[in-house]
Scaffold this active site. Sequence first.
Site, PDB file in Angstrom:
ATOM      1  CG  ASN A 174      34.186  41.083  36.070  1.00 33.26           C
ATOM      2  OD1 ASN A 174      34.107  40.762  36.968  1.00 33.26           O
ATOM      3  ND2 ASN A 174      33.315  41.236  35.147  1.00 33.26           N
ATOM      4  NE  ARG A 175      35.823  45.573  39.561  1.00 31.00           N
ATOM      5  CZ  ARG A 175      35.325  46.656  40.146  1.00 31.00           C
ATOM      6  NH1 ARG A 175      36.009  47.462  40.950  1.00 31.00           N
ATOM      7  NH2 ARG A 175      34.160  47.184  39.853  1.00 31.00           N
TER       8      ARG A 175
END
Length: 194
Positions: free
Chosen positions: A62-63
């Site tokens: 997840n960024r």
Amino acid sequence: MTPKSKKLSPENVIPDKEKPGYQHVEHTFEPVYDENSEILILGTFPSVKSRENNFYYGHPQNRFWKLIAGLTKEPVPETIEEKKALLLKHHIAIWDVVQSCDIIGSSDSSIKNVVPADIAKILKESSVQRIYANGDKAYRLYKKYCEKETGKKAEKLPSTSPANAIFTLDRLTESWGAEIFGRTEENESVKGTV
């Protein structure tokens, strides 16, 4: 079901609550905010990895944390304490729209039987002026379950989830930066800072 029958008989139908993979899950960690928080970012519901880590955006792909670190020009936080400190330093609150639901794994599209989180509590106890939804599902759930109670509209941002692969980190940075921080490539370059 026989080849000639047109519908299932009741004994051959699995009731919704017994469908394989669904489990009823409660949100187990608190929102991050204080009285100085001005921006609220809402996800849908914690992924399996986030639930294991007991904190938001726990999937390594997840960024979210790289994105927030880049936009605020801070190092990428590693620990829960570092993540909380980064958010609070920049007046950002985070929570999820859903307090409890039935869900298959981490699949937002499978979410049903929603009990919404008490978003109004954060609004009363902080200085939040703007609400952002991290992805389309969070946006739709907020509109359906929370907007009437809070009296505030949310803005939809592209999801930081690894499932939203069409949005690279650069594209997320551009979109989130322009919306939340009023930055664009023309007035301040934020690309490559994450």
